[in-house]
Design a protein around this motif. Structure first.
Motif, short mmCIF file in Angstrom:
data_model
loop_
_atom_site.label_atom_id
_atom_site.label_comp_id
_atom_site.label_asym_id
_atom_site.label_seq_id
_atom_site.Cartn_x
_atom_site.Cartn_y
_atom_site.Cartn_z
N ASP A 216 -2.57 -9.35 -0.17
CA ASP A 216 -1.25 -8.77 -0.42
C ASP A 216 -1.34 -7.43 -1.13
N THR A 217 -2.47 -7.20 -1.80
CA THR A 217 -2.66 -5.91 -2.46
C THR A 217 -3.89 -5.24 -1.88
N ARG B 180 0.67 -4.20 -0.51
CA ARG B 180 0.50 -3.72 0.86
C ARG B 180 1.84 -3.43 1.55
N LYS B 181 2.76 -4.39 1.48
CA LYS B 181 4.05 -4.22 2.17
C LYS B 181 4.82 -3.01 1.65
N GLU B 182 4.77 -2.82 0.32
CA GLU B 182 5.47 -1.67 -0.28
C GLU B 182 4.87 -0.35 0.22
N LYS C 96 -1.42 -2.04 8.54
CA LYS C 96 -0.67 -2.92 9.45
C LYS C 96 -1.60 -3.79 10.29
N ILE D 14 3.17 0.20 2.96
CA ILE D 14 3.51 0.39 4.38
C ILE D 14 4.90 1.03 4.50
N GLY D 15 5.85 0.48 3.74
CA GLY D 15 7.22 1.01 3.77
C GLY D 15 7.29 2.45 3.31
#
Lengths: 205, 205
Positions: free
Chosen positions: B28-29, B65-67, B21, B69-70
């Motif tokens: 992005d990865t 990255r976003k996945e 974060k 984090i989730g």
């Protein structure tokens, strides 16, 4: 008696000390078994821990309470005065600055620093927050060897590097990252987020 | 993917989350190797930890990255709201009550209690400190399962027993003693005295 004990033993010593100083026992002597039972620890472990710190235990009788208290305090170093600087006067930093319990352990936070102009000049726990530019002067004048880091994760390594450059050899890190330090510097991580993760998982399973 | 991981893995997950974060990475990865390097951890360990939480990693490419984090937030349970009660509104208790960072982890201290009439009725972190006699009502009404203990060592077991009697199943203990609890209750010890003992010893050797 031994001047080097394991870190795990060292972590347990304050528990023994607290117990011995509490009202829980009125007897002048105390055995490892009694301490182990009171603290919910293994008595072989407690006997070994105390044996590495004190030479005054007698078979069957145990320890003279006052003597053991003195030996533990001396061993841990609570009688020594430790001056520390704190970097990061946000909520957590202010909380630590306001906490009066540290003096029991010989710890005094001599000054607090922040890199934000909004925070510098404000007061926390009776101390004026200083700009980072004064860190070197304070560390030298007060011969500070311990730094407390309470900045957000993103600024923690920078704060750490500055402390190390000023000769600090021990760091108490409350930021949730692993700091990179030279081998001579000891870092003690106080990761509230890790504890909360374990608690949260336990509650949600 | 696995719903049960070791406590040691669980303790590291917040570190990964914080790193992902942070501004440290704009890509992005992200791969386990990059995370391991940034945090100063072993990359085999990081790969294993992430593999037990996420099924979305691709060989060579790593994670989106976003996945990730989730997935980490969901696994740790930060998205769940956790209501807690705090017992002991002394310096440390007030410090925790004033700390605003807990909301990032889904934690809300819904009420604070103290057994001292001097403290009851005062305000800490915007909350009125309640008498112990109201503990049961609040735990029932707010369905509280987490208790935070910030009383001195001498009162900690009593505070713990009261929390357990009100149905609390997880305890965050800041008092320097080992609490005795039924097997279903998880205790997470935050022992500042133990950390200070290690730091103090390092400074005095």
């Amino acid at each position: 008696m031994n001047s080097s004990v394991s870190i795990q033993t060292l972590r347990r010593l304050p528990l023994y000390l607290h117990y011995l100083k509490s009202d829980a026992t009125e007897s002048d002597t105390v055995s490892a078994t009694v301490i182990a039972e009171a603290l919910g620890l293994n008595d072989v472990q407690v006997r070994k821990d105390l044996g590495s710190v004190s030479g005054s235990g007698k078979p069957k009788k145990g320890y003279v309470r006052k003597e053991l208290i003195g030996e533990l305090e001396k061993f841990i170093g609570y009688n020594n005065h430790i001056g520390a600087v704190l970097i990061g006067a946000g909520n957590l930093g202010r909380a630590l600055l306001s906490y009066s319990g540290f003096s029991d352990y010989g710890l005094e936070i001599v000054a607090a620093f922040d890199r934000s102009n909004v925070v510098v000049g404000s007061y926390a726990g009776g101390r004026r927050v200083l700009p980072m530019s004064e860190l070197g002067r304070v560390c030298r004048e007060e011969n500070v060897k311990l730094g407390i880091i309470t900045v957000p994760a993103s600024g923690a390594q920078e704060a750490c590097d500055k402390l190390v450059a000023e000769g600090v050899t021990a760091i108490w890190n409350f930021a949730p990252i692993t700091l990179k330090v030279p081998e001579r510097v000891h870092v003690e991580n106080e990761n509230l987020a890790s504890s909360l993760a374990v608690l949260s998982k336990h509650l949600n399973v």
